[in-house]
Scaffold this active site. Sequence first.
Site, PDB file in Angstrom:
ATOM      1  N   GLY A 241      38.443  34.812  36.699  1.00 12.93           N
ATOM      2  CA  GLY A 241      39.239  33.774  38.094  1.00 12.93           C
ATOM      3  C   GLY A 241      38.195  33.473  38.917  1.00 12.93           C
ATOM      4  N   GLY A 470      40.550  40.737  35.389  1.00 15.16           N
ATOM      5  CA  GLY A 470      39.739  41.607  33.889  1.00 15.16           C
ATOM      6  C   GLY A 470      38.702  43.175  35.357  1.00 15.16           C
ATOM      7  N   GLY A 512      40.362  43.203  46.921  1.00 14.02           N
ATOM      8  CA  GLY A 512      41.109  43.764  45.568  1.00 14.02           C
ATOM      9  C   GLY A 512      41.487  45.242  46.104  1.00 14.02           C
ATOM     10  N   ARG A 624      33.326  54.549  48.632  1.00 16.59           N
ATOM     11  CA  ARG A 624      33.683  54.680  47.360  1.00 16.59           C
ATOM     12  C   ARG A 624      34.141  54.944  46.084  1.00 16.59           C
ATOM     13  NH1 ARG A 624      32.972  59.972  46.345  1.00 16.59           N
ATOM     14  NH2 ARG A 624      33.467  61.194  47.360  1.00 16.59           N
ATOM     15  N   PRO A 628      34.965  53.777  37.636  1.00 11.89           N
ATOM     16  CA  PRO A 628      33.324  53.653  37.515  1.00 11.89           C
ATOM     17  C   PRO A 628      33.189  53.001  36.731  1.00 11.89           C
ATOM     18  CG  PRO A 628      33.915  56.559  37.746  1.00 11.89           C
ATOM     19  CD  PRO A 628      35.313  55.237  38.266  1.00 11.89           C
ATOM     20  N   THR A 630      34.809  50.246  35.282  1.00  9.99           N
ATOM     21  CA  THR A 630      34.884  49.231  35.656  1.00  9.99           C
ATOM     22  C   THR A 630      33.864  48.225  36.935  1.00  9.99           C
ATOM     23  OG1 THR A 630      36.826  49.559  37.337  1.00  9.99           O
ATOM     24  CG2 THR A 630      36.831  49.241  34.729  1.00  9.99           C
ATOM     25  N   GLN A 634      31.678  45.294  37.055  1.00 10.92           N
ATOM     26  CA  GLN A 634      31.560  44.046  37.429  1.00 10.92           C
ATOM     27  C   GLN A 634      30.165  43.979  38.458  1.00 10.92           C
ATOM     28  OE1 GLN A 634      33.554  42.462  39.162  1.00 10.92           O
ATOM     29  NE2 GLN A 634      35.399  42.935  40.133  1.00 10.92           N
ATOM     30  N   GLU A 701      32.171  41.272  44.936  1.00 11.47           N
ATOM     31  CA  GLU A 701      31.167  39.735  44.900  1.00 11.47           C
ATOM     32  C   GLU A 701      29.875  40.245  45.502  1.00 11.47           C
ATOM     33  OE1 GLU A 701      34.210  36.079  46.610  1.00 11.47           O
ATOM     34  OE2 GLU A 701      34.960  38.284  46.327  1.00 11.47           O
TER      35      GLU A 701
HETATM   36 MO1  MOS Z   1      36.749  35.106  45.416  1.00  9.82          MO
HETATM   37  S1  MOS Z   1      35.223  33.469  44.917  1.00  9.82           S
HETATM   38  O1  MOS Z   1      36.886  35.110  46.984  1.00  9.82           O
HETATM   39  O2  MOS Z   1      37.829  34.500  44.528  1.00  9.82           O
END
Ligand code: MOS
Length: 734
Positions: A241, A470, A512, A624, A628, A630, A634, A701
């Site tokens: 995404g 993902g 998320g 927390r 671990p 995934t 990331q 991010e």
């Molecule tokens: Mo993400 S760049 O906040 O969809």
Amino acid sequence: MTTPERFPDVARVDARDKVRGATLYGSDHHPQNLAHAMLAVAQIGRGQVVTIDVEGARNVPGVRLVLTHLDMAGIKADGYLFGTGHAFQSFQPMLGTAIAYRGQPIALVVADTLEAAIEGTSLVRAEYTTEPFSVTIDAAGAETLAQADLPLPKPMFADRNVGDADAALSSADVTVEAVYVSPPQHQNPIELIATVAEWDDDTLTIHEGTQGVNVVRHGLAAELGVPPEKVRVISPYVGGGFGQKNSLQAQTVLVAVAARQLGRPVKLVVPRAQLFHDASFRPFNRHRIRLGADRSGRIVAAVHETDQQTSRHDLFPSLYADASSRLHGIANFRSRERLVRTDVQTPGFMRAPWEHATAFAFESAVDELAYELGQDPVTLRLANEPTNDPISGKPFSSRYLAECLRRGSAMFGWERRTMAPGSMRDADGTQVGWGVASGAYPASTTPAIARLRVVDDGTISIEVGVQEMGQGARNAVAATVADVLNVSAAQVTTLLGDTAGAPPHLTAGSWGTATAVPAARQAALDMREALRKLGLEDDGRTTPQQILRAAGRPFLEVEARQRAPGQPEMVFERLDQGLLALGGPEYPEYVSFSYIAHFVEVRVEPNTRRVRVPRVVSVADCGRVVSPRTARSQVLGGVVWGIGASLREASEVDPRYGGFLNADLAEYVIPVNADIGDIRVDFVDEPDPLLNNAGVKGLGEVAMVGVAAAVANAVFHATGRRVRALPIRIEDLL
Ligand code: MOS
């Protein structure tokens, strides 16, 4: 309520399906009698369509329909996501004659085969009148606006101003000042933007990779003028995404209209070359940073001024100072953010949309300050850790950036670094550079609803408002439920990404996990309580299935609703309508961010000046860690992207004709395996005690924030060259 203990490393619950190719993405759906669509796009930088000739396209064997702006009666634009709508831009192509940017769709050709549709688009002929356009922020005709004066939500998009930054700067012992530039970039996920639309009487089903099925549902319903209940959007998996799929796309309504007119399902996969113009992108941005410090290395003042590209028709806001004002404890801070209107599609969110560029600029400037002071850059950062949030004065809900820096230093072997640029070399003359940078990213939260069901046949299934793209949302949700119910994560079925389920908020902004996991955990805790009433013992042996059977209950179902701290109950209405409803990073009682520290080694070859990155160490504080495996993935992905952003990626603008020139993966250069060395990832893994019941913050991010600065700082350390415009290229080091 106590937060969960450290989680075990469980295998990805969706791994088996993925490696077998059993996972279906949006465009993998092939309903009976499917027709294929392709877009014809504008060849001018700005103007009007005067005539459009589609006869040639209609005469291609197999072509069934050609849609242009003349066929869109009754369709209206839904509106921009920062206003009242759900779309990535307010401007919907093909509703009129206006051409706002090169590459804008002007016709949709639908045929029995994809080949016929493509051939048809090649025969669409348009005549235009042209208007002057500007695609770079310094071009004549680009319009610069002070963001503080614009009608955008405040205080979110207000300038930051605490203390007296200008006075503190002018009396500081040591100052640095520099301008840093990041280019436009495009996300390029492997899964292309695509829509499959199918009508059944007056009910529309959309299969489309999206970060927000409910966003698409409501936006599309408004465009079509149908009730939202008549639109179902399904997106259980997204093949990347990165912000590109976080709003209503321009092609979705076109495909829906075509499917309705033809009475057949229609599929459009937007080809990569068109994706550079049909979806949002990371805008060009420029930062002027001034820092002031006393001789001891206390940073006393910072001024952060930015210019960011937006489109002519929308204000994609900038929020660069949100992270820079919190990254260090700087008592006198002032920001001023400006937007510059250019003739492009509206830019938008691309992984760490503001924070990546901010960290490149600000953390490069902190490195420049370290050299002015003659201080180690890790020591300098540690000496400027704040106790409270410098902007609001509130405490941080948790902040382990110092631990990230300390642990990262130890893992990297930072104490062996010699400070002087060019002082570390291999025998063959290869220059070795070690760079460090830190990063911060808001720990936002949105409302979520979780429905958990246990059945006497052993099924445990949960429906919760988060999109899997993902990043590992399924794993985090399954691990959460498994932890509370004392079952294995593989036993938990996760139902995500379908408007037929609990309405999900848009999944973006690294919220998320901190959105879905607390709701899932609450549902699991409620379920445990319900099972306990039926006789469940804490012996670790009885299963929910055994309890149900013994009690003669076929199933049990619970629903939990969670919202961000301080959010009123009415946020659930915004959730229902597919609108943004985020809380944080400033909550009523505290401020919440995730943190990371990156340590990077570069090697610059003596003759070619090629830059290699043999190793990186990254240590993150995301609260927390629920999943671990995934989580580590990331961070690996964020580091790889950061290396790409610092050494490879740029969308090349064509000031003569408009649009982006390098619109394919041959010319838009991203890292390949051979570019990536050893990346070591670690987590502080301390729960945030305040933000939610699971102690989780965000990770997706922040993983990328600061990588580019660490690379640039390492390049300076290797070569003595301070490169302030990304990407860093061989010609910068000759
Ligand atoms: Mo993400 S760049 O906040 O969809």
